[in-house]
Structure formats: C-alpha cells, structure tokens
Design a protein around this motif. Structure first.
Motif, mmCIF file in Angstrom:
data_model
loop_
_atom_site.group_PDB
_atom_site.id
_atom_site.type_symbol
_atom_site.label_atom_id
_atom_site.label_comp_id
_atom_site.label_asym_id
_atom_site.label_seq_id
_atom_site.Cartn_x
_atom_site.Cartn_y
_atom_site.Cartn_z
ATOM 1 N N MET A 1 -4.119 15.896 -1.943
ATOM 2 C CA MET A 1 -2.737 15.456 -1.787
ATOM 3 C C MET A 1 -2.546 14.673 -0.495
ATOM 4 N N SER A 2 -3.237 15.080 0.570
ATOM 5 C CA SER A 2 -3.073 14.396 1.849
ATOM 6 C C SER A 2 -3.512 12.936 1.758
ATOM 7 N N ILE A 3 -4.543 12.658 0.948
ATOM 8 C CA ILE A 3 -4.998 11.275 0.780
ATOM 9 C C ILE A 3 -3.924 10.446 0.083
ATOM 10 N N VAL A 4 -3.333 11.010 -0.965
ATOM 11 C CA VAL A 4 -2.295 10.303 -1.709
ATOM 12 C C VAL A 4 -1.088 10.043 -0.814
ATOM 13 N N MET A 5 -0.658 11.071 -0.069
ATOM 14 C CA MET A 5 0.492 10.915 0.819
ATOM 15 C C MET A 5 0.201 9.884 1.909
ATOM 16 N N GLY A 6 -1.002 9.950 2.472
ATOM 17 C CA GLY A 6 -1.349 8.983 3.506
ATOM 18 C C GLY A 6 -1.344 7.560 2.995
ATOM 19 N N ALA A 7 -1.820 7.381 1.767
ATOM 20 C CA ALA A 7 -1.883 6.041 1.186
ATOM 21 C C ALA A 7 -0.490 5.470 0.958
ATOM 22 N N ILE A 8 0.401 6.268 0.358
ATOM 23 C CA ILE A 8 1.734 5.748 0.054
ATOM 24 C C ILE A 8 2.531 5.498 1.330
ATOM 25 N N MET A 9 2.339 6.347 2.338
ATOM 26 C CA MET A 9 3.041 6.141 3.610
ATOM 27 C C MET A 9 2.542 4.879 4.302
ATOM 28 N N ALA A 10 1.242 4.662 4.266
ATOM 29 C CA ALA A 10 0.689 3.473 4.912
ATOM 30 C C ALA A 10 1.161 2.195 4.223
ATOM 31 N N ILE A 11 1.160 2.205 2.908
ATOM 32 C CA ILE A 11 1.570 1.011 2.162
ATOM 33 C C ILE A 11 3.039 0.700 2.410
ATOM 34 N N CYS A 12 3.894 1.736 2.364
ATOM 35 C CA CYS A 12 5.324 1.516 2.601
ATOM 36 C C CYS A 12 5.567 1.053 4.035
ATOM 37 N N ALA A 13 4.792 1.589 4.976
ATOM 38 C CA ALA A 13 4.941 1.171 6.376
ATOM 39 C C ALA A 13 4.595 -0.301 6.551
ATOM 40 N N VAL A 14 3.595 -0.767 5.825
ATOM 41 C CA VAL A 14 3.211 -2.182 5.902
ATOM 42 C C VAL A 14 4.345 -3.063 5.392
ATOM 43 N N PHE A 15 4.928 -2.687 4.253
ATOM 44 C CA PHE A 15 6.047 -3.472 3.709
ATOM 45 C C PHE A 15 7.197 -3.543 4.714
ATOM 46 N N LEU A 16 7.509 -2.406 5.348
ATOM 47 C CA LEU A 16 8.598 -2.390 6.321
ATOM 48 C C LEU A 16 8.243 -3.206 7.561
ATOM 49 N N ALA A 17 6.986 -3.112 7.994
ATOM 50 C CA ALA A 17 6.574 -3.811 9.218
ATOM 51 C C ALA A 17 6.635 -5.320 9.062
ATOM 52 N N VAL A 18 6.262 -5.820 7.897
ATOM 53 C CA VAL A 18 6.255 -7.269 7.687
ATOM 54 C C VAL A 18 7.584 -7.775 7.150
ATOM 55 N N GLY A 19 8.503 -6.844 6.882
ATOM 56 C CA GLY A 19 9.816 -7.236 6.391
ATOM 57 C C GLY A 19 9.834 -7.734 4.968
ATOM 58 N N ALA A 20 8.849 -7.314 4.179
ATOM 59 C CA ALA A 20 8.776 -7.731 2.774
ATOM 60 C C ALA A 20 9.379 -6.654 1.882
ATOM 61 N N THR A 21 10.230 -7.078 0.959
ATOM 62 C CA THR A 21 10.834 -6.135 0.019
ATOM 63 C C THR A 21 9.772 -5.583 -0.920
ATOM 64 N N ILE A 22 9.807 -4.276 -1.129
ATOM 65 C CA ILE A 22 8.838 -3.650 -2.037
ATOM 66 C C ILE A 22 9.076 -4.184 -3.441
ATOM 67 N N PRO A 23 8.086 -4.840 -4.035
ATOM 68 C CA PRO A 23 8.287 -5.457 -5.353
ATOM 69 C C PRO A 23 8.260 -4.432 -6.481
ATOM 70 N N GLU A 24 8.828 -4.825 -7.589
ATOM 71 C CA GLU A 24 8.880 -3.946 -8.754
ATOM 72 C C GLU A 24 7.478 -3.598 -9.238
ATOM 73 N N TRP A 25 6.558 -4.538 -9.140
ATOM 74 C CA TRP A 25 5.218 -4.266 -9.646
ATOM 75 C C TRP A 25 4.537 -3.154 -8.864
ATOM 76 N N PHE A 26 4.856 -3.018 -7.567
ATOM 77 C CA PHE A 26 4.239 -1.947 -6.789
ATOM 78 C C PHE A 26 4.808 -0.586 -7.181
ATOM 79 N N VAL A 27 6.104 -0.537 -7.488
ATOM 80 C CA VAL A 27 6.705 0.716 -7.938
ATOM 81 C C VAL A 27 5.991 1.213 -9.192
ATOM 82 N N ILE A 28 5.600 0.267 -10.047
ATOM 83 C CA ILE A 28 4.909 0.628 -11.287
ATOM 84 C C ILE A 28 3.430 0.922 -11.029
ATOM 85 N N ALA A 29 2.782 0.033 -10.292
ATOM 86 C CA ALA A 29 1.347 0.203 -10.042
ATOM 87 C C ALA A 29 1.059 1.384 -9.128
ATOM 88 N N GLY A 30 1.992 1.698 -8.227
ATOM 89 C CA GLY A 30 1.781 2.799 -7.299
ATOM 90 C C GLY A 30 1.645 4.145 -7.973
#
Length: 280
Positions: A1-30
């Motif tokens: 579980m820690s790997i999954v949580m770490g992955a989703i937190m890192a990916i969301c942090a990247v989107f926030l850091a670069v100011g890019a809106t999380i796309p619909e395809w990531f919600v599905i692919a994630g």
C-alpha cells in the motif's frame, strides 16, 4: 500500500508543481496503479496461483458472472435511488427529468462495459489482491481496511483536483468519505460471488446518488452530508446482506490463506464520469 500511496502522491504533486490541470485520462488510467503494484508483488514473491487466484478472476461460469454482476449493479442502483428519497421528500432537492434518466438507462450497459476497462485495475488490486491478503482478519476487518486504504488512495487526487478548481472542496470531501461504505459493498460482492468481476462492473456504474438530483450544484453542505450519510448506511446494510449470504463454495474459494503465505505478503502493498464520480 505504501508504494501505491507514494506513487499517487508524487504524481499529484508534480501536476500541482507545474501548474497543469490533472487530465481526465489520468483519473481513468490511475486506477491501474494498484493492479500494477500487486502484479509486481506477485512476480517478486511468486505466490501460488498467480493473478488468477490473487486477483479473484475466476467467474464460476457465465451464468454466475452475469447473474452476480447484474445483482450487484441492481443492488447499487437501488441504494442510490433510496438514498435520494429523504432529500426529495424534504423538498431540498429535485429529481432528474425522466428523459435524462431514460438516456442514462439506454446507455447504461455499454457505458459500464467501457468503464470496466478502467475499474478492473482498481478492483483486482484492492478487492482482489489486498482483500485476499487480509482474509485471515475476517470479512469486516479486512473489508474496512481495504475500504480505508482505497479512500486514502483518493485523498491526494481529490485534494489536488479541489486545489485546481476541477471539483469543489465539498464534493471532494463527500466523495472521499463515501468511498468507504462503497468499498465495503464491493468487497461483499467479491466475497459473495467468489469473483472480482461483479465489483468491477458495479464500480463502473456511471453515476452516484448525487447524479440523480437535477439541482445538485445548488444543494447546501448539510444536504450533501445527509445524502452521503444515508447512502453510507444503505451501502453498509447491503454489504451485510451480501456477506451473510456467502455460499459455502465461495467461502472455501475465498478462505483464509496459509499463515506463511499471508505473513510473506502482509507487509507488501497490493485505487469521472461526472463531477461527484470523479475518482470513484
């Protein structure tokens, strides 16, 4: 579980850091992150039975697959309909027009089949692999642990989407909390039918109780939480009914794992169609 949580937190942090809106395809692919991590664990630990067993892929024949899936979907839709009745009776909400509901009904089956390509990734990871890993805890403790982990997995995603303004904070909060009783219901379906497929298709239902209301955007926060609470009670009750009716054959199929196997994987981690359904 820690790997999954770490992955989703890192990916969301990247989107926030670069100011890019999380796309619909990531919600599905994630949704495939839990499946990929559990598959990695299965390859590293080499558990007997492989994905077919640990992802609970055995359907028990087409009749059981279709019958179990149909019953689970019908039960979920019934819960959603019953959930909106209190707020409709109180007059704080208005139902969707019959024409709109008719259009949804016509597209329901093909939409479920399409979205199941995404929900499969979550269900085999959470209600398949992790549920079986925790089987020695008993149904309720295992299912509550899985449901809580599933909800926690969505916290970074819902939080990032709320920060970006994709969904309101109220919807982010109620949607995340509502995943716990939904997770209990989906776990009960897997245990009841001895297969992950009913949960895969029920998870792919393209609506929630909130989608049955035409003025959902105008509802006060209190009404949102009332709807969430009523839905939670009904989903938990439906989970209890499904789990209690678990057949002996399915019980054996979902039985406890050998203690050596469980201990070997117990420390290794094994999840919008509409706005309120963003990361369900």
């Amino acid at each position: 579980m820690s790997i999954v949580m770490g992955a989703i937190m890192a990916i969301c942090a990247v989107f926030l850091a670069v100011g890019a809106t999380i796309p619909e395809w990531f919600v599905i692919a994630g949704r495939w992150l839990p499946a990929l991590v559990s598959l990695l664990v299965l390859r590293v630990v080499a558990l007997p039975g492989g994905p077919v067993r640990w992802w609970a892929l055995r359907a028990g024949g087409w009749r059981q697959l279709l019958g179990g899936s149909a019953l689970t979907i019908l039960a979920l839709l019934t819960v959603y309909v019953l959930s909106v009745l209190p707020v409709l009776i109180l007059g704080t909400a208005q139902p969707q027009p019959a024409a709109a509901l008719g259009q949804v009904a016509l597209a329901l089956i093909p939409t479920i089949v399409l979205f199941s390509l995404s929900t499969f990734g979550e269900e085999v990871g959470w209600r398949g692999f992790l549920q079986r890993t925790l089987a020695d805890r008993g149904f309720w403790r295992a299912s509550l642990t899985v449901a809580a982990a599933w909800a926690a997995f969505h916290v970074p995603l819902h939080g990032a989407m709320a920060i970006q303004g994709t969904i309101p904070w109220l919807i982010a909060a109620t949607s995340t909390v509502g995943l716990i009783p939904l997770g209990l219901f989906l776990s009960a379906a897997v245990v009841r039918f001895g297969s992950v497929w009913p949960a895969v298709f029920a998870h792919a239902v393209p609506l929630s109780a909130l989608n049955l209301i035409s003025n959902a955007g105008d509802l006060p926060p209190g009404t949102h939480w009332i709807l969430t609470a009523v839905t939670a009670v009904l989903l938990t009750g439906a989970a209890a009914l499904l789990a209690r009716r678990q057949p002996a054959a399915d019980s054996a199929r979902n039985g406890r794992m050998p203690s050596s196997t469980t201990s070997a994987i117990g420390r290794v981690p094994p999840s919008s169609n509409q706005r309120s359904n963003a990361a369900k």
